[in-house]
Motif scaffolding. Structure first.
Motif, PDB file in Angstrom:
ATOM      1  N   THR A 299       0.210  -0.718   1.486  1.00  0.00           N
ATOM      2  CA  THR A 299       1.016  -1.575   2.372  1.00  0.00           C
ATOM      3  C   THR A 299       2.131  -0.858   3.111  1.00  0.00           C
ATOM      4  O   THR A 299       2.720  -1.418   4.037  1.00  0.00           O
ATOM      5  N   GLY A 300       2.464   0.370   2.690  1.00  0.00           N
ATOM      6  CA  GLY A 300       3.546   1.096   3.350  1.00  0.00           C
ATOM      7  C   GLY A 300       4.942   0.725   2.873  1.00  0.00           C
ATOM      8  O   GLY A 300       5.931   1.062   3.521  1.00  0.00           O
ATOM      9  N   LEU A 301       5.042   0.057   1.721  1.00  0.00           N
ATOM     10  CA  LEU A 301       6.359  -0.359   1.231  1.00  0.00           C
ATOM     11  C   LEU A 301       7.223   0.845   0.867  1.00  0.00           C
ATOM     12  O   LEU A 301       6.755   1.795   0.252  1.00  0.00           O
ATOM     13  N   ARG A 302       8.503   0.766   1.253  1.00  0.00           N
ATOM     14  CA  ARG A 302       9.479   1.789   0.890  1.00  0.00           C
ATOM     15  C   ARG A 302      10.776   1.114   0.430  1.00  0.00           C
ATOM     16  O   ARG A 302      11.008  -0.046   0.705  1.00  0.00           O
ATOM     17  N   GLY A 303      11.607   1.893  -0.259  1.00  0.00           N
ATOM     18  CA  GLY A 303      12.977   1.469  -0.507  1.00  0.00           C
ATOM     19  C   GLY A 303      13.227   0.635  -1.741  1.00  0.00           C
ATOM     20  O   GLY A 303      14.312   0.096  -1.909  1.00  0.00           O
ATOM     21  N   ARG A 304      12.219   0.522  -2.629  1.00  0.00           N
ATOM     22  CA  ARG A 304      12.447  -0.201  -3.887  1.00  0.00           C
ATOM     23  C   ARG A 304      12.357   0.807  -5.023  1.00  0.00           C
ATOM     24  O   ARG A 304      11.271   1.241  -5.396  1.00  0.00           O
ATOM     25  N   TRP A 305      13.518   1.196  -5.567  1.00  0.00           N
ATOM     26  CA  TRP A 305      13.603   2.272  -6.559  1.00  0.00           C
ATOM     27  C   TRP A 305      12.657   3.402  -6.131  1.00  0.00           C
ATOM     28  O   TRP A 305      11.784   3.830  -6.857  1.00  0.00           O
TER      29      TRP A 305
END
Length: 428
Positions: A299-305
């Motif tokens: 999904t390309g998620l970034r920025g969570r721990w």
């Protein structure tokens, strides 16, 4: 207009909550309804899952999108805000929306923009719905922007509503008590549409029960249906074992979204999957496990721990309110390191003094500001930090603060960048 000119037009012409705050928030759905009617109501042409909550709704939305993708469905994903690229907000199977579509869409609706004067968020919601409809997605995961009841996304009738948790945030718009805030979030519960609430919270549980009963919507509190058998965070990587109540089947999971706080979100996702399976969606258990191990890739998620470097261990986290920072600080307590360096900045409309009291006094702080009008001045933040017993210096921009932290950090130290999406986005 080319793509960059189109973005400049949107940023300059439309009020944007993330930049200017409450003045951009529209307290009714009139503009969204009018825009979508002019487009032929694209939101009715595909299935959806609607996700609300104070913290965790972004992670939950990405995990659900990953599950559907891994199971073979063409999956749309609408989230906000973005970290670096506007197109992060609108994805299909992890791929960002085409630049050409953004340009053509804005040209198409420009007369409506001049007529209706929508907010930036109202327009991007309509853009997402149009894109998903034209691309004929099988399903789209739609993250609420702010609140729920009056959020622009709340014109959909989803397959399932998901609410992650309730904590203090945006009180100037959503209410001053947890039940008031919960009531706004509960506004996404639709007649006879199942709802999953990830976390049972005594102060607001009855708000959701009453709303679900009024809507004749079956309700599930996820954490009442799962037992945590094991929960380990070795070298910053999460390994959890969950067992459904009344079952001996153990779900052994190694999610790529690290952070102890993801355990609550994962229980919400697994309960959501169970409800969706029961309503006919083919989401095999093995696909679910694989998806949860590859959420970032899918999904390309970034920025969570988000561990972005080793030696020193460097972590980005978009946590920005009392509950979010509380989870981050709790996570730090599980870690071993020589010294902690925290690069942080906030926006003006947060209860920053309350949040600063949660931070560890033993760390070195690099107080800074994102380059948006809503940002809290870095010198004012440093003064508030000093009043809370935090030692550090102020820096006029995120890159200077981040570079200073890297220069001062030993290879066995930890650097944490947190405080807002904009701080993390500019650090990237």
């Amino acid at each position: 207009m080319n793509y960059q000119q189109t973005l400049d037009y949107l940023y300059e012409r439309l009020p944007m909550f993330t930049r200017v705050g409450a003045s951009a928030f529209r307290k009714d759905l009139h503009n969204t309804i009018a825009l979508c009617e002019q487009l032929g109501n694209p939101q009715r042409l595909f299935k959806t899952v609607h996700v609300a909550g104070t913290n965790g709704k972004g992670s939950t939305s990405h995990m659900l999108a990953a599950v559907f993708q891994q199971a073979g469905y063409k999956t749309g994903l609408y989230t906000s805000p973005h970290l670096k690229d506007f197109r992060e907000r609108i994805r299909i199977n992890g791929e960002m929306i085409d630049q050409e579509f953004v340009v053509e869409f804005v040209q198409q609706v420009q007369p409506s923009i001049e007529q209706l004067d929508p907010s930036f968020f109202e327009l991007t919601v309509a853009m997402a719905f149009q894109y998903f409809a034209l691309e004929q997605v099988d399903i789209a995961i739609i993250e609420v922007g702010l609140g729920g009841r009056l959020d622009s996304t709340n014109i959909i009738t989803p397959e399932l509503s998901v609410i992650t948790n309730i904590s203090y945030d945006h009180m100037n718009m959503l209410g001053n008590t947890l039940p008031e805030i919960a009531s706004e979030k509960a506004g996404i519960i639709k007649p006879q549409v199942p709802v999953v609430v990830a976390q049972t919270q005594t102060e607001v549980e009855q708000v959701f029960i009453d709303k679900a009963k009024a809507m004749e919507a079956p309700i599930t509190f996820a954490d009442q249906h799962w037992l945590v058998q094991d929960n380990d965070l070795a070298n910053g990587h999460l390994h959890i074992q969950l067992r459904p109540l009344h079952s001996e089947q153990v779900w052994d999971l190694k999610p790529d979204l690290n952070g102890q706080y993801q355990v609550k979100n994962i229980m919400g996702v697994l309960s959501a999957v169970k409800v969706l399976q029961q309503s006919g969606w083919e989401l095999p258990d093995e696909s679910v496990k694989t998806a949860l191990s590859h959420v970032k890739k899918l999904t390309g998620l970034r920025g969570r721990w988000d561990i972005v470097a080793q030696h020193p261990l460097t972590i980005f986290d978009v946590g920005h309110n009392e509950a979010g920072i509380g989870e981050i600080v709790g996570q730090l307590e599980h870690m071993t390191y020589r010294h902690l360096h925290i690069v942080t900045g906030f926006v003006k409309d947060k209860e920053v003094s309350k949040v600063l009291k949660l931070f560890p006094a033993a760390a070195t702080y690099y107080f800074t500001r994102a380059q948006i009008p809503r940002a809290l001045d870095e010198n004012e933040l440093a003064e508030m930090g000093a009043a809370a017993g935090l030692r550090g210096k102020s820096y006029p921009n995120v890159q200077q603060a981040f570079q200073a932290a890297k220069q001062h950090a030993h290879e066995e130290d930890v650097i944490l960048v947190c405080g807002s999406f904009f701080i993390v986005g500019e650090a990237m």
